[in-house]
Write a protein that holds these residues in place. Structure first.
Motif, PDB file in Angstrom:
ATOM      1  N   UNK A 177       0.839  -1.201   0.000  1.00 48.90           N
ATOM      2  CA  UNK A 177       0.000   0.000   0.000  1.00 48.90           C
ATOM      3  C   UNK A 177       0.874   1.251   0.000  1.00 48.90           C
ATOM      4  N   UNK A 178       2.028   1.180   0.628  1.00 45.26           N
ATOM      5  CA  UNK A 178       2.937   2.316   0.630  1.00 45.26           C
ATOM      6  C   UNK A 178       3.426   2.617  -0.787  1.00 45.26           C
ATOM      7  N   UNK A 179       3.770   1.587  -1.550  1.00 46.50           N
ATOM      8  CA  UNK A 179       4.187   1.785  -2.937  1.00 46.50           C
ATOM      9  C   UNK A 179       3.056   2.404  -3.756  1.00 46.50           C
ATOM     10  N   UNK A 180       1.843   1.896  -3.538  1.00 45.82           N
ATOM     11  CA  UNK A 180       0.687   2.399  -4.265  1.00 45.82           C
ATOM     12  C   UNK A 180       0.414   3.857  -3.895  1.00 45.82           C
ATOM     13  N   UNK A 181       0.495   4.173  -2.619  1.00 45.15           N
ATOM     14  CA  UNK A 181       0.295   5.554  -2.163  1.00 45.15           C
ATOM     15  C   UNK A 181       1.318   6.495  -2.776  1.00 45.15           C
ATOM     16  N   UNK A 182       2.581   6.085  -2.772  1.00 45.47           N
ATOM     17  CA  UNK A 182       3.635   6.931  -3.334  1.00 45.47           C
ATOM     18  C   UNK A 182       3.416   7.183  -4.824  1.00 45.47           C
ATOM     19  N   UNK A 183       2.927   6.184  -5.523  1.00 44.28           N
ATOM     20  CA  UNK A 183       2.677   6.322  -6.949  1.00 44.28           C
ATOM     21  C   UNK A 183       1.550   7.322  -7.218  1.00 44.28           C
ATOM     22  N   UNK A 184       0.454   7.209  -6.470  1.00 41.97           N
ATOM     23  CA  UNK A 184      -0.730   8.028  -6.739  1.00 41.97           C
ATOM     24  C   UNK A 184      -0.673   9.407  -6.096  1.00 41.97           C
ATOM     25  N   UNK A 200      -8.991  13.062  -2.585  1.00 42.20           N
ATOM     26  CA  UNK A 200      -9.899  13.976  -1.899  1.00 42.20           C
ATOM     27  C   UNK A 200     -10.518  14.987  -2.860  1.00 42.20           C
ATOM     28  N   UNK A 201      -9.881  15.211  -3.998  1.00 45.36           N
ATOM     29  CA  UNK A 201     -10.356  16.199  -4.968  1.00 45.36           C
ATOM     30  C   UNK A 201     -10.570  15.538  -6.329  1.00 45.36           C
ATOM     31  N   UNK A 202     -11.738  15.722  -6.942  1.00 47.84           N
ATOM     32  CA  UNK A 202     -12.014  15.103  -8.246  1.00 47.84           C
ATOM     33  C   UNK A 202     -11.023  15.488  -9.351  1.00 47.84           C
ATOM     34  N   UNK A 203     -10.577  16.740  -9.387  1.00 51.33           N
ATOM     35  CA  UNK A 203      -9.643  17.142 -10.450  1.00 51.33           C
ATOM     36  C   UNK A 203      -8.296  16.442 -10.277  1.00 51.33           C
ATOM     37  N   UNK A 204      -7.875  16.246  -9.042  1.00 48.81           N
ATOM     38  CA  UNK A 204      -6.629  15.513  -8.796  1.00 48.81           C
ATOM     39  C   UNK A 204      -6.795  14.037  -9.156  1.00 48.81           C
ATOM     40  N   UNK A 205      -7.980  13.496  -8.892  1.00 43.65           N
ATOM     41  CA  UNK A 205      -8.251  12.096  -9.245  1.00 43.65           C
ATOM     42  C   UNK A 205      -8.188  11.921 -10.767  1.00 43.65           C
ATOM     43  N   UNK A 206      -8.777  12.851 -11.514  1.00 44.91           N
ATOM     44  CA  UNK A 206      -8.728  12.781 -12.984  1.00 44.91           C
ATOM     45  C   UNK A 206      -7.286  12.857 -13.487  1.00 44.91           C
ATOM     46  N   UNK A 207      -6.516  13.726 -12.865  1.00 41.56           N
ATOM     47  CA  UNK A 207      -5.120  13.879 -13.260  1.00 41.56           C
ATOM     48  C   UNK A 207      -4.343  12.586 -12.999  1.00 41.56           C
ATOM     49  N   UNK A 232      -5.611   9.546 -12.690  1.00 39.37           N
ATOM     50  CA  UNK A 232      -6.141   8.510 -13.583  1.00 39.37           C
ATOM     51  C   UNK A 232      -5.540   8.657 -14.981  1.00 39.37           C
ATOM     52  N   UNK A 233      -5.591   9.858 -15.509  1.00 37.63           N
ATOM     53  CA  UNK A 233      -5.104  10.106 -16.868  1.00 37.63           C
ATOM     54  C   UNK A 233      -3.621   9.771 -16.996  1.00 37.63           C
ATOM     55  N   UNK A 234      -2.830  10.149 -16.005  1.00 36.75           N
ATOM     56  CA  UNK A 234      -1.392   9.945 -16.088  1.00 36.75           C
ATOM     57  C   UNK A 234      -0.955   8.517 -15.789  1.00 36.75           C
ATOM     58  N   UNK A 235      -1.749   7.780 -15.034  1.00 35.30           N
ATOM     59  CA  UNK A 235      -1.312   6.451 -14.621  1.00 35.30           C
ATOM     60  C   UNK A 235      -1.974   5.290 -15.366  1.00 35.30           C
ATOM     61  N   UNK A 236      -3.098   5.533 -16.025  1.00 37.02           N
ATOM     62  CA  UNK A 236      -3.768   4.450 -16.755  1.00 37.02           C
ATOM     63  C   UNK A 236      -2.834   3.888 -17.813  1.00 37.02           C
TER      64      UNK A 236
END
Length: 184
Positions: free
Chosen positions: A110-117, A140-147, A149-153
């Motif tokens: 989970x630490x690796x996943x947290x650091x990535x996102x 916590x913020x939808x715009x950050x979530x989109x960013x 998602x877009x960069x990591x997909x």
């Protein structure tokens, strides 16, 4: 050079398509991850796990291993406040802050996943079962979530491409309280 162009075009197409709703089985676990996890759990080499000599075929051994891992994952997710019922309804509305992260290498932490996102914004909850192959990340913020998602997909994490999907609404049984930043 031609192969690189085709690969980049294919990745762009995949990234565009991943914005659609449901793309993959939520609890899918690749056969490589099943072998890795079974090898570790039973203290056997991968070759021993894949050896088809004996009473059962390799396919049966892998199916049994995957079933066990999926059951353990379901229990962990439920114990961590995830509503598995949210995944059973088709055409459900999707969250704009919670992402399902799939195709992780076995035993990702989970630490690796947290650091990535967290490079893309502030995270709420990060839930990753012990098998470490499928997780849930909350921004916590939808715009950050989109960013994020877009960069990591479909980006490469360790040696595998990340498969991302927007989680169903109400995937968590309770709202984020602000006290819990990560669930390991």
């Amino acid at each position: 050079m031609q192969r690189d162009r085709v690969s980049r075009r294919s990745n762009r197409r995949k990234r565009r398509d991943c914005r659609a709703g449901h793309n993959w089985n939520t609890l899918f676990i690749g056969s490589g991850a099943v072998v890795d996890l079974m090898s570790e759990k039973y203290n056997r080499s991968k070759q021993e796990i894949l050896n088809s000599e004996g009473k059962q075929s390799v396919a049966v051994n892998l199916a049994l291993g995957e079933t066990q891992i999926v059951d353990e994952t379901k229990r962990f997710l439920e114990d961590s406040g995830i509503s598995l019922d949210a995944f059973t309804t088709s055409n459900i509305k999707r969250s704009n802050t919670v992402i399902l992260v799939k195709n992780l290498p076995a035993k990702t932490t989970a630490q690796e996943l947290s650091q990535l996102f967290c490079r893309y914004g502030e995270l709420g909850r990060v839930v990753l079962p012990p098998a470490g192959v499928t997780g849930v990340v909350e921004y916590l913020d939808p715009s950050e979530a989109r960013k994020g998602f877009k960069n990591l997909a479909y980006s490469k994490f360790k040696y595998l491409p990340l498969y991302l999907e927007w989680a169903p609404l109400n995937v968590f049984r309770s709202e984020f309280s602000g006290n819990l930043h990560q669930t390991w």
